[in-house]
Design a protein around this motif. Structure first.
Motif, PDB file in Angstrom:
ATOM      1  N   VAL A 133      -7.043  23.634 -14.452  1.00 20.63           N
ATOM      2  CA  VAL A 133      -7.554  22.400 -13.585  1.00 20.63           C
ATOM      3  C   VAL A 133      -7.268  21.181 -14.436  1.00 20.63           C
ATOM      4  N   THR A 134      -6.883  20.135 -13.823  1.00 18.98           N
ATOM      5  CA  THR A 134      -6.738  18.732 -14.296  1.00 18.98           C
ATOM      6  C   THR A 134      -7.959  18.102 -13.996  1.00 18.98           C
ATOM      7  N   PRO A 135      -8.605  17.519 -14.756  1.00 18.60           N
ATOM      8  CA  PRO A 135      -9.971  16.788 -14.820  1.00 18.60           C
ATOM      9  C   PRO A 135      -9.797  15.470 -14.120  1.00 18.60           C
ATOM     10  N   ALA A 136      -8.728  14.984 -14.212  1.00 15.20           N
ATOM     11  CA  ALA A 136      -8.569  13.473 -13.943  1.00 15.20           C
ATOM     12  C   ALA A 136      -8.738  13.331 -12.219  1.00 15.20           C
ATOM     13  N   PRO A 137      -9.668  12.367 -11.869  1.00 16.02           N
ATOM     14  CA  PRO A 137      -9.442  12.221 -10.477  1.00 16.02           C
ATOM     15  C   PRO A 137      -8.247  11.697  -9.714  1.00 16.02           C
ATOM     16  N   ILE A 138      -8.335  12.110  -8.381  1.00 17.95           N
ATOM     17  CA  ILE A 138      -6.916  11.839  -7.950  1.00 17.95           C
ATOM     18  C   ILE A 138      -6.731  10.425  -7.510  1.00 17.95           C
ATOM     19  N   PHE A 139      -7.938   9.525  -7.047  1.00 19.51           N
ATOM     20  CA  PHE A 139      -7.914   8.104  -6.899  1.00 19.51           C
ATOM     21  C   PHE A 139      -9.140   7.655  -7.794  1.00 19.51           C
ATOM     22  N   SER A 140      -8.951   6.441  -8.410  1.00 18.67           N
ATOM     23  CA  SER A 140      -9.884   5.999  -9.206  1.00 18.67           C
ATOM     24  C   SER A 140     -10.169   4.445  -8.925  1.00 18.67           C
ATOM     25  N   PRO A 141     -11.028   4.231  -8.258  1.00 14.88           N
ATOM     26  CA  PRO A 141     -11.148   2.664  -7.774  1.00 14.88           C
ATOM     27  C   PRO A 141     -11.135   1.782  -8.845  1.00 14.88           C
ATOM     28  N   PRO A 142     -10.561   0.475  -8.836  1.00 13.50           N
ATOM     29  CA  PRO A 142      -9.797  -0.067  -7.437  1.00 13.50           C
ATOM     30  C   PRO A 142      -8.349   0.475  -7.321  1.00 13.50           C
ATOM     31  N   THR A 143      -7.550   0.586  -8.193  1.00  9.80           N
ATOM     32  CA  THR A 143      -6.288   0.959  -8.049  1.00  9.80           C
ATOM     33  C   THR A 143      -5.861   1.793  -8.736  1.00  9.80           C
ATOM     34  N   GLY A 144      -6.501   2.917  -9.496  1.00  8.57           N
ATOM     35  CA  GLY A 144      -5.890   4.139 -10.366  1.00  8.57           C
ATOM     36  C   GLY A 144      -5.522   5.112  -9.489  1.00  8.57           C
ATOM     37  N   CYS A 145      -4.468   5.738  -9.739  1.00  9.36           N
ATOM     38  CA  CYS A 145      -3.990   6.815  -9.053  1.00  9.36           C
ATOM     39  C   CYS A 145      -3.525   7.993 -10.101  1.00  9.36           C
ATOM     40  N   TRP A 146      -3.833   9.316  -9.941  1.00  3.07           N
ATOM     41  CA  TRP A 146      -3.543  10.248 -11.031  1.00  3.07           C
ATOM     42  C   TRP A 146      -2.189  10.402 -10.911  1.00  3.07           C
ATOM     43  N   SER A 147      -1.662  10.443 -12.230  1.00  3.91           N
ATOM     44  CA  SER A 147       0.145  10.505 -12.361  1.00  3.91           C
ATOM     45  C   SER A 147       0.750  11.737 -12.476  1.00  3.91           C
ATOM     46  N   GLY A 148      -0.173  12.751 -12.490  1.00  2.00           N
ATOM     47  CA  GLY A 148       0.242  14.083 -12.613  1.00  2.00           C
ATOM     48  C   GLY A 148       0.499  14.508 -14.022  1.00  2.00           C
ATOM     49  N   GLY A 149      -0.460  13.946 -14.812  1.00  2.00           N
ATOM     50  CA  GLY A 149      -0.689  14.252 -16.315  1.00  2.00           C
ATOM     51  C   GLY A 149      -2.187  13.834 -16.691  1.00  2.00           C
ATOM     52  N   PRO A 150      -2.028  13.575 -18.055  1.00  5.12           N
ATOM     53  CA  PRO A 150      -3.588  13.381 -18.439  1.00  5.12           C
ATOM     54  C   PRO A 150      -4.104  12.140 -17.906  1.00  5.12           C
ATOM     55  N   PHE A 151      -3.217  11.213 -17.609  1.00  8.12           N
ATOM     56  CA  PHE A 151      -3.442   9.591 -17.203  1.00  8.12           C
ATOM     57  C   PHE A 151      -3.927   9.211 -15.774  1.00  8.12           C
ATOM     58  N   VAL A 152      -4.815   8.491 -15.706  1.00  7.63           N
ATOM     59  CA  VAL A 152      -4.778   7.462 -14.602  1.00  7.63           C
ATOM     60  C   VAL A 152      -4.650   5.824 -14.988  1.00  7.63           C
ATOM     61  N   VAL A 153      -3.520   5.288 -14.442  1.00  6.07           N
ATOM     62  CA  VAL A 153      -3.289   4.039 -14.820  1.00  6.07           C
ATOM     63  C   VAL A 153      -3.682   3.407 -13.688  1.00  6.07           C
ATOM     64  N   ALA A 154      -4.247   2.134 -14.036  1.00  5.32           N
ATOM     65  CA  ALA A 154      -4.666   1.226 -13.054  1.00  5.32           C
ATOM     66  C   ALA A 154      -3.688  -0.023 -12.879  1.00  5.32           C
ATOM     67  N   ASN A 155      -3.139  -0.195 -11.582  1.00  2.87           N
ATOM     68  CA  ASN A 155      -2.191  -0.994 -11.036  1.00  2.87           C
ATOM     69  C   ASN A 155      -2.701  -2.576 -11.200  1.00  2.87           C
ATOM     70  N   PRO A 156      -2.383  -3.544 -11.991  1.00  2.53           N
ATOM     71  CA  PRO A 156      -2.987  -4.848 -12.078  1.00  2.53           C
ATOM     72  C   PRO A 156      -2.840  -5.611 -10.570  1.00  2.53           C
ATOM     73  N   GLY A 157      -1.536  -5.196  -9.822  1.00  2.00           N
ATOM     74  CA  GLY A 157      -1.426  -5.873  -8.727  1.00  2.00           C
ATOM     75  C   GLY A 157      -0.330  -7.121  -9.040  1.00  2.00           C
ATOM     76  N   LYS A 158      -0.053  -7.957  -8.080  1.00  2.00           N
ATOM     77  CA  LYS A 158       1.034  -8.881  -8.193  1.00  2.00           C
ATOM     78  C   LYS A 158       0.378  -9.908  -9.115  1.00  2.00           C
ATOM     79  N   GLN A 159       1.198 -10.326 -10.078  1.00  2.00           N
ATOM     80  CA  GLN A 159       0.929 -11.287 -10.886  1.00  2.00           C
ATOM     81  C   GLN A 159       1.745 -12.791 -10.743  1.00  2.00           C
ATOM     82  N   THR A 160       0.890 -13.897 -10.619  1.00  2.00           N
ATOM     83  CA  THR A 160       1.593 -15.255 -10.815  1.00  2.00           C
ATOM     84  C   THR A 160       0.941 -16.306 -11.773  1.00  2.00           C
ATOM     85  N   SER A 161       1.995 -16.734 -12.530  1.00  2.00           N
ATOM     86  CA  SER A 161       1.956 -17.461 -13.853  1.00  2.00           C
ATOM     87  C   SER A 161       2.680 -18.727 -13.424  1.00  2.00           C
TER      88      SER A 161
END
Length: 275
Positions: A172-200
């Motif tokens: 069993v993989t303990p990571a949630p499938i989706f982690s609000p607001p933008t995290g998605c299970w990667s298939g490994g032990p990590f959930v990485v949040a996508n910061p979205g479009k950046q403007t500087s």
């Protein structure tokens, strides 16, 4: 309920569920003498936003009052299908997701696929919350559901295998499938949040933290990035992108988070305008 089309629970199927329900919650028990069987199924996902109506309401609570679960045998995640395919409260195991699921919801698309040719289709709960009805979470949830959908239709020969009446000791993989607001299970032990479009703007310092959660309690992950605008770099230990942009333009940034057990990545657009 995913495209809810009405309940079809028969007394015989209710007995098969073997569920003790109290105050809307219960404990699902294995079917007596049941043997594990494997079927090919079209695997789709749904969440807060595309539930019908939007939210966490389910048509037949077995061990959850609302859609949810952790993916373990003791706390499987809600899924939806036709009751002619599987009875309510039936537990299945999905190898490619390394999680247990329990039938607690109805799915009209699944009804159509089964009635058209006895083809299995299971719609698995991905998660989400009230913010899933707004951007950026709405798009992130839809993207996560799409990422874990397998094959193209109920008749696709490449549909993945699902185990019915599985043993309780599968990985069993303990990571949630989706982690609000933008995290998605990667298939490994990590959930990485996508910061979205950046403007500087050129000449103006920036700081952006890439958030990653390691559910395997592995060694400290390392961060690497490609496609960063000129003048920016990422801290390999903290995941902080910082610096002062020097060049105007639009780039696609890819960040990879890794440790000895696996890796995950996110990509996003970064626009740099004249300062």
């Amino acid at each position: 309920m995913r495209g809810y089309g009405g309940l079809r629970m028969t007394p015989a199927r209710a007995v098969v569920c073997a569920v003790i329900v109290a105050a809307g919650l219960g404990v699902a028990a294995p079917r007596a003498g049941a043997q594990t069987t494997a079927v090919k199924a079209f695997m789709t996902l749904y969440g807060y936003e595309d539930n019908s109506p939007p939210g966490t309401v389910i048509s037949h609570p077995c061990i959850h009052a609302r859609a949810g679960g952790a993916g373990t045998y003791a706390n499987p995640i809600t899924f939806a299908t036709d009751t002619a395919e599987l009875p309510y409260c039936q537990i299945v195991y999905v190898p490619y997701m390394q999680r247990y699921f329990i039938h607690e919801d109805e799915c009209s698309q699944c009804d159509q696929n089964w009635n058209a040719g006895h083809r299995y289709r299971f719609d698995m709960w991905a998660g989400g919350d009230a913010s899933s009805r707004r951007q950026p979470e709405r798009k992130a949830l839809a993207r996560c559901e799409s990422a874990w959908t397998r094959a193209n239709s109920a008749s696709d020969p490449d549909n993945p295998t699902v185990e019915i009446d599985p043993p309780p000791n599968l990985p069993v993989t303990p990571a949630p499938i989706f982690s609000p607001p933008t995290g998605c299970w990667s298939g490994g032990p990590f959930v990485v949040a996508n910061p979205g479009k950046q403007t500087s703007r050129t000449g103006s310092p920036v700081t952006l933290h890439i958030s990653a959660h390691d559910y395997a309690a592995s060694p400290i992950p390392r961060y690497a990035a490609s496609g960063l605008p000129g003048g920016l770099s990422i801290n390999a230990t903290t995941g902080v992108i910082s610096g002062t942009p020097t060049t105007r333009g639009r780039t696609t940034v890819a960040v990879v988070v890794s440790d000895p057990t696996g890796s995950a990545s996110v990509s996003f657009v970064w626009n740099v305008r004249r300062g």
